[in-house]
Every structure is written in structure tokens, then in C-alpha cells.
Scaffold this active site. Structure first.
Site, PDB file in Angstrom:
ATOM      1  N   LYS A 163       0.357   4.722   6.765  1.00  0.00           N
ATOM      2  CA  LYS A 163       0.106   5.737   5.892  1.00  0.00           C
ATOM      3  C   LYS A 163       0.585   7.111   5.598  1.00  0.00           C
ATOM      4  CE  LYS A 163      -2.986   2.272   4.932  1.00  0.00           C
ATOM      5  NZ  LYS A 163      -2.772   1.408   3.819  1.00  0.00           N
ATOM      6  N   SER A 210       1.011  -1.158  -0.035  1.00  0.00           N
ATOM      7  CA  SER A 210      -0.068  -0.076  -0.061  1.00  0.00           C
ATOM      8  C   SER A 210       0.836   1.207   0.102  1.00  0.00           C
ATOM      9  CB  SER A 210      -0.804  -0.009   1.397  1.00  0.00           C
ATOM     10  OG  SER A 210      -0.273   0.299   2.300  1.00  0.00           O
TER      11      SER A 210
END
Length: 200
Positions: free
Chosen positions: A109, A61
Site C-alpha cells: 500500500k 489495489s
């Protein structure tokens, strides 16, 4: 003969004294070591809880920033807890946080927008959103391969527990991680200065 016996007894008594002193020293050393160990363990736990720790990054990701394609070893990063103790975050920071969908899972993230910012989303139910007070908008760098705010919306600041400051493994990947926003993900409106990161 008697003199020799006396010398032998004296010698043996001296040996016993030396052995006794050695045993006493050994016991004191062991006691000090054990006491020091139990003092050191809480210090280590406190360090991990308050200052920093390391963690392996799983998945794709955050490619290409972390775990770039073609690599055979997952990146290991240094996570700085101390730097986020007052939630002083910047746009572009890479952070570790508890997943808003699974409290047993930690995710990593990039901070795209801070509270008060207006962001154009990518697939969220609203095309544009103003980040609520006490929240962040986070995304993975690898669009389409990330479970992030475009799925679950803004996340609470309280879920953030560390900022990724360095890649420390593998050695060829060693690098400091700087706050940087992808060129296409700059908020349409920024509510406060991204340098000091203080939340109003």
C-alpha cells in the site's frame, strides 16, 4: 628385459602417484566447495532478511501505479528492507507490510499519513482521524478496490517490513518508484517534515 620391467614398474608407479595426487586435489576442492556453500547460504538468507528481496504484486489495489489495467503480467518489485530498518518513512512511500487482519498475508500500500497527521478518511467509521503515535495511515491507489486503513484504521509501524523501490519486471515496466501522494489525499495537518521522515 629386467631394465624394461623396471621402467614399466616405475611408469606405473608414477601413474599411481599422479592419480593419487589428482584424487587428493579433487577431495580438497569438493570439501572447499561444500564448505563455501554452507557459508554462502546464511549470507544469502541474511541478505534477504536484512537488505532486499523481490516479490510479485497481486491484485488491482495499487492500480494504476502497479499492475495497470490491461496488463497480462503482474509487476515484480524490489522491496528494500534496509531503508525501513529505523522506520524512516515518507508520505507517499509504497510499502510492504503484514496485514493487520491476517498475519499470514503481506500487503502492499501507499503511506498517506504519518503519526500525528490529521487525515480525512474515505469510508472509515470516523470522518477525520489523527494518526496515533507509532502508526501510519495506508491506502491503495485504486479506491474501492483496496483493503486498507479505510477498512481497518491506522496500522502499527512494526508491521512494515520493506519499501518498494523499483519495478523490475516486466522489462517494459522497469521504473524507480518515488514517494508521491495523490493530489486529493494530502493530510489536512502534517505533524512533521515528510522529507526526513523521522518519527518523534
Amino acid at each position: 628385459v629386467k631394465a624394461a620391467e623396471r621402467r614399466e614398474v616405475t611408469s606405473r608407479g608414477g601413474d599411481r602417484t599422479i592419480m593419487g595426487r589428482g584424487a587428493s586435489f579433487g577431495k580438497r576442492y569438493l570439501k572447499a566447495f561444500v564448505s563455501g556453500f554452507f557459508v554462502a547460504v546464511p549470507v544469502t538468507v541474511t541478505f534477504l532478511d536484512r537488505v532486499a528481496y523481490i516479490a510479485r504484486v497481486e491484485g488491482a489495489s495499487m492500480q494504476p501505479s502497479l499492475n495497470p489495467a490491461g496488463g497480462t503480467t503482474s509487476d515484480i518489485v524490489l522491496l528494500n528492507r534496509w531503508s525501513v530498518r529505523n522506520y524512516q518513512l515518507q508520505r507517499g512511500d509504497i510499502v510492504s507490510l503484514v496485514s493487520p487482519k491476517n498475519p499470514e498475508l503481506k500487503i502492499i500500500k501507499r503511506v498517506i499519513a504519518l503519526e500525528g497527521d490529521i487525515i480525512k478518511t474515505m469510508g472509515y467509521r470516523n470522518k477525520y482521524i489523527k494518526v496515533p503515535h507509532g502508526h501510519l495511515w495506508i491506502e491503495g491507489d485504486h479506491y474501492g478496490h483496496s483493503f486498507d486503513s479505510n477498512i481497518f484504521g491506522p496500522v502499527s509501524l512494526g508491521l512494515v517490513h520493506a519499501r518498494a523501490s523499483h519495478i523490475i519486471w516486466p522489462p517494459r515496466r522497469w521504473a524507480r518508484l518515488h514517494a508521491a501522494l495523490p493530489a486529493t489525499r494530502t493530510p489536512l495537518f502534517q505533524d512533521h517534515d515528510p522529507v526526513d521522515g523521522k518519527l518523534s
